[in-house]
Design an enzyme around this catalytic site. Structure first.
Site, mmCIF file in Angstrom:
data_model
loop_
_atom_site.group_PDB
_atom_site.id
_atom_site.type_symbol
_atom_site.label_atom_id
_atom_site.label_comp_id
_atom_site.label_asym_id
_atom_site.label_seq_id
_atom_site.Cartn_x
_atom_site.Cartn_y
_atom_site.Cartn_z
ATOM 1 C CE LYS A 128 -3.047 -0.073 3.161
ATOM 2 N NZ LYS A 128 -4.035 0.050 4.247
ATOM 3 C CE LYS A 140 -2.404 -1.013 11.158
ATOM 4 N NZ LYS A 140 -3.045 -0.169 10.126
ATOM 5 C CG ASP A 180 -5.796 0.440 12.293
ATOM 6 O OD1 ASP A 180 -5.789 0.620 11.068
ATOM 7 O OD2 ASP A 180 -6.316 -0.575 12.803
HETATM 8 P P1 NDP Z 1 -12.474 3.004 14.118
HETATM 9 O O1 NDP Z 1 -12.051 2.420 15.394
HETATM 10 O O2 NDP Z 1 -12.583 4.481 13.990
HETATM 11 O O3 NDP Z 1 -13.877 2.396 13.658
HETATM 12 C C1 NDP Z 1 -14.113 1.027 13.489
HETATM 13 C C2 NDP Z 1 -15.614 0.878 13.271
HETATM 14 O O4 NDP Z 1 -15.916 -0.443 12.833
HETATM 15 C C3 NDP Z 1 -16.419 1.104 14.528
HETATM 16 O O5 NDP Z 1 -17.608 1.730 14.158
HETATM 17 C C4 NDP Z 1 -16.689 -0.324 15.022
HETATM 18 O O6 NDP Z 1 -17.841 -0.458 15.823
HETATM 19 C C5 NDP Z 1 -16.927 -0.981 13.700
HETATM 20 N N1 NDP Z 1 -16.789 -2.424 13.692
HETATM 21 C C6 NDP Z 1 -15.845 -3.203 14.238
HETATM 22 N N2 NDP Z 1 -16.058 -4.489 13.922
HETATM 23 C C7 NDP Z 1 -17.167 -4.507 13.153
HETATM 24 C C8 NDP Z 1 -17.881 -5.499 12.487
HETATM 25 N N3 NDP Z 1 -17.513 -6.776 12.549
HETATM 26 N N4 NDP Z 1 -18.949 -5.122 11.730
HETATM 27 C C9 NDP Z 1 -19.348 -3.834 11.665
HETATM 28 N N5 NDP Z 1 -18.709 -2.850 12.283
HETATM 29 C C10 NDP Z 1 -17.639 -3.183 13.021
HETATM 30 O O7 NDP Z 1 -11.468 2.411 13.019
HETATM 31 P P2 NDP Z 1 -11.086 3.003 11.593
HETATM 32 O O8 NDP Z 1 -12.293 3.567 10.944
HETATM 33 O O9 NDP Z 1 -9.870 3.835 11.749
HETATM 34 O O10 NDP Z 1 -10.611 1.689 10.830
HETATM 35 C C11 NDP Z 1 -11.536 0.837 10.131
HETATM 36 C C12 NDP Z 1 -10.779 -0.048 9.161
HETATM 37 O O11 NDP Z 1 -10.052 0.777 8.231
HETATM 38 C C13 NDP Z 1 -9.722 -0.971 9.766
HETATM 39 O O12 NDP Z 1 -9.643 -2.141 8.989
HETATM 40 C C14 NDP Z 1 -8.438 -0.182 9.612
HETATM 41 O O13 NDP Z 1 -7.282 -1.003 9.628
HETATM 42 C C15 NDP Z 1 -8.676 0.416 8.234
HETATM 43 N N6 NDP Z 1 -7.867 1.599 7.910
HETATM 44 C C16 NDP Z 1 -7.908 2.718 8.681
HETATM 45 C C17 NDP Z 1 -7.187 3.816 8.340
HETATM 46 C C18 NDP Z 1 -7.310 5.106 9.074
HETATM 47 O O14 NDP Z 1 -6.768 6.106 8.581
HETATM 48 N N7 NDP Z 1 -8.002 5.165 10.189
HETATM 49 C C19 NDP Z 1 -6.254 3.777 7.190
HETATM 50 C C20 NDP Z 1 -6.354 2.595 6.381
HETATM 51 C C21 NDP Z 1 -7.105 1.542 6.766
HETATM 52 P P3 NDP Z 1 -17.777 -0.433 17.425
HETATM 53 O O15 NDP Z 1 -17.804 1.021 17.770
HETATM 54 O O16 NDP Z 1 -18.989 -1.196 17.832
HETATM 55 O O17 NDP Z 1 -16.487 -1.123 17.822
#
Ligand code: NDP
Length: 460
Positions: A128, A140, A180
């Protein structure tokens, strides 16, 4: 001779044997590491044609080396909770590859964090980060600490303890962590404060994802979600289509999901559903992102609470069922392996046209194959969600120059990066015999850049 491709049967066998043998070695060396093996298998499948064109990569043992992290650091994180009890968690940092720049990648705080998940994420980050075109290597980290239900002070004490140990291994030219799952600007703030306290200086470039008021880049929090939409818009453009007028579903309601929804709506789409780990909401009038921000970004409530503000919306228990909502575009933005083959079949049956992976590896291998078999446009994570790390690299540049760019400037650069990523994936897929297959294109384009640097730097 194979006249179509200009390769002899021996050459083909050699490339296939090489990939097979190295995969067997990786499997043996990393027993039980399900996610890491899934991520390596997916890359290996794409790379066979590369070894036909570049036998020097076989000669230099690139596949053996690129799948072995430079180092894996694990450490004890002891901290005291609010009632005075000592708690112990495990911390990780996987420094996977620094051939093209300092290690770079987020920190995750979630109870599921383990060695396999850390290694898969750091391995994916290698390709990436290369795709962004910026000089960043791959890492990571994280911990099995669960921030849910912890007080503000508990989060601070844990984070300070975590970074006290990790500070020995990171630095602006060495390893630059970001956020993350479970780590946002609050946690980055605590890490940054403790790191500077330990070092006795102010090293702005050691973390990205900082608050823009003290060294962060404008546009970083939006970057992953916005970038995912920019990437999918490029895919749609190829077929003369766009987000305008489309129905979209987005899983998750965290950082990536919120800004993917915001940008999709700005591009003229209606977002019908989003989720958290408990369930999903469906709003026939279109999800109101400002309400989701209020609930999840500012007050950390459950997505179910959306119903308090929007009476027409419906809440369904169980986050997986979100894939049953009829849509044109699906953006999985929550977590790994959240969308399996049967979900893919349901989406296809309901007429989905495009998938953009906002989360890391959210679709299982079988789900990806199901989409591709039916001609659904598919944007793989390592390309589609690279916008976050791309803007992190811009934050590093701004910190080095002691300058801040405007939101418009950052967004313009982000858009260009996502367009470039799309084009390099598209071109690599075509020139290695899989036109239109962006999974193959992303793997090959990212791999070539890192492999070339590894050859140039000699065997180590
Ligand atoms: P956050 O912690 O901000 O949000 C994660 C969200 O996913 C929460 O709403 C959580 O809900 C929800 N969640 C967790 N498990 C599930 C599930 N099985 N089904 C539905 N919802 C679920 O994380 P990010 O948004 O930062 O990251 C999300 C993804 O994006 C990850 O895979 C991360 O590695 C990837 N990513 C993030 C980047 C970034 O800049 N932040 C960059 C590149 C990739 P709840 O509140 O209930 O836990």
């Amino acid at each position: 001779m194979d006249l179509l491709n200009g390769n002899s049967v021996e050459q083909r066998n050699r490339a296939n044997d090489y990939v097979h043998e190295v995969y067997e070695m990786v499997k043996k060396r990393n027993p039980g590491e399900k996610e890491f093996l899934q991520a390596t298998r997916e890359i290996f499948d794409s790379l066979r044609p590369v070894f036909l064109k570049h036998p020097e990569f076989i000669h230099n043992g690139i596949l053996e080396r690129i799948t072995e992290p430079d180092r894996v650091i694990t450490f004890r994180v002891a901290w005291e909770d609010d009632v005075g009890k000592v708690q112990v968690n495990r911390g990780f940092r996987v420094q996977f590859n620094n051939s093209i720049g300092p290690y770079k990648g987020g920190i995750r705080f979630h109870p599921t964090v383990n060695s396999s998940i850390m290694k898969f994420l750091a391995f994916e980050q290698t390709f990436k980060n290369a795709l962004t075109g910026q000089p960043i290597g791959a890492g990571k980290g994280g911990s099995d600490f669960n921030p849910k239900g912890k007080s503000e002070r508990e989060v601070m004490r844990f984070t300070q303890s975590f970074i006290t140990e990790l500070s020995k291994y990171i630095g602006p030219d060495m390893d630059v962590p970001a956020g993350d799952i479970g780590v946002g600007k609050r946690e980055i703030g605590y890490m940054f404060g403790q790191y500077n306290r330990l070092k006795g200086g102010y090293e702005a470039g050691v973390f990205t994802g900082k608050d823009p008021n003290h060294g962060g880049s404008l546009g970083r929090k939006e970057a992953t979600g916005y970038g995912t939409v920019y990437f999918v818009e490029e895919m749609l453009k190829q077929t003369g289509d766009s987000f305008a007028g489309k129905n979209v579903i987005v899983s998750g309601s965290g950082n990536v999901a919120i800004y993917a929804m915001e940008k999709a709506i700005e591009c003229g789409a209606t977002v019908l559903a989003c989720s958290d780990s408990g369930g999903y909401i469906y709003d026939p009038n279109g999800i109101n992102v400002e309400t989701v921000k209020q609930i999840k970004e500012f007050t950390n409530q459950r997505i179910q609470d959306y119903l308090k503000f929007h009476k027409n919306a419906v809440y369904y228990e169980g986050c997986r069922n979100i894939w049953s909502v009829v849509c044109d575009i699906a953006l999985p933005c929550a977590t790994q392996n959240e969308l399996v083959e049967e979900d893919a079949k349901l989406l296809i049956q309901n007429g989905v046209k495009a998938i953009g992976e906002g989360a890391n590896m959210p679709c299982t291998e079988e789900a990806v194959l199901a989409f591709q078999a039916k001609g659904v446009l598919f944007g793989p994570a390592k390309a589609a969600n690279a916008g976050g790390v791309a803007v992190s690299a811009m934050e590093m540049s701004q910190n080095s120059m002691r300058l801040s760019w405007s939101l418009e400037e950052v967004d313009e650069k982000l858009k260009q990066v996502m367009k470039n990523i799309f084009e390099s994936c598209h071109e690599a897929a075509a020139s290695y015999g899989s036109p239109g297959n962006l999974v193959v294109g992303a793997n090959i384009a990212g791999f070539l850049k890192v492999a070339d640097a590894m050859v140039a730097h000699g065997i180590h």
